[in-house]
Scaffold this motif. Structure first.
Motif, PDB file in Angstrom:
ATOM      1  N   GLN A  46       0.825  -1.200   0.000  1.00 33.37           N
ATOM      2  CA  GLN A  46       0.000   0.000   0.000  1.00 33.37           C
ATOM      3  C   GLN A  46       0.866   1.261   0.000  1.00 33.37           C
ATOM      4  N   ARG A  47       1.921   1.292   0.838  1.00 28.53           N
ATOM      5  CA  ARG A  47       2.822   2.447   0.860  1.00 28.53           C
ATOM      6  C   ARG A  47       3.520   2.613  -0.470  1.00 28.53           C
ATOM      7  N   LEU A  52       4.084   5.612  -5.616  1.00 32.47           N
ATOM      8  CA  LEU A  52       4.032   5.655  -7.087  1.00 32.47           C
ATOM      9  C   LEU A  52       2.971   6.631  -7.569  1.00 32.47           C
ATOM     10  N   GLN A  53       1.834   6.664  -6.901  1.00 31.62           N
ATOM     11  CA  GLN A  53       0.768   7.575  -7.290  1.00 31.62           C
ATOM     12  C   GLN A  53       1.173   9.027  -7.054  1.00 31.62           C
ATOM     13  N   VAL A  59      -4.611   9.889  -9.322  1.00 35.83           N
ATOM     14  CA  VAL A  59      -5.483   9.638  -8.185  1.00 35.83           C
ATOM     15  C   VAL A  59      -6.380   8.470  -8.572  1.00 35.83           C
ATOM     16  N   GLN A  60      -5.872   7.251  -8.379  1.00 31.70           N
ATOM     17  CA  GLN A  60      -6.605   6.054  -8.702  1.00 31.70           C
ATOM     18  C   GLN A  60      -6.609   5.125  -7.511  1.00 31.70           C
ATOM     19  N   GLU A  61      -7.535   4.183  -7.543  1.00 31.69           N
ATOM     20  CA  GLU A  61      -7.610   3.186  -6.488  1.00 31.69           C
ATOM     21  C   GLU A  61      -6.496   2.156  -6.673  1.00 31.69           C
ATOM     22  N   PRO A  62      -5.977   1.604  -5.574  1.00 31.08           N
ATOM     23  CA  PRO A  62      -4.980   0.537  -5.713  1.00 31.08           C
ATOM     24  C   PRO A  62      -5.622  -0.693  -6.334  1.00 31.08           C
TER      25      PRO A  62
END
Length: 71
Positions: A46-47, A52-53, A59-62
């Motif tokens: 997640q980190r 990367l984002q 701004v996208q969902e993982p």
């Protein structure tokens, strides 16, 4: 890496306990180690995704880890 050092020490300690445990205790300590490793790998992933984002400004969902395409 300094954030992960205490967790690595804890995981190594759990592994040592697992290797010296009696038969009934082995499954408990194995499950504890497995849960800890899974939790830390998801947190690390997640980190990494957030970094990367931020780097790309998206701004996208993982990506989903459930394996289901519906939702």
């Amino acid at each position: 890496m300094t954030r992960e050092l205490p967790w690595l020490v804890l995981e190594a300690a759990l592994l040592v306990v697992l290797l010296h445990a009696n038969a009934p205790e082995v499954w408990f300590w194995f499950a504890a180690l497995l849960v800890l490793l899974l939790w830390r790998s998801f947190a690390w992933r997640q980190r990494r995704w957030q970094r990367l984002q931020q780097r790309h400004g998206d701004v996208q969902e993982p990506p989903s880890t459930s394996g289901s395409a519906t939702g």
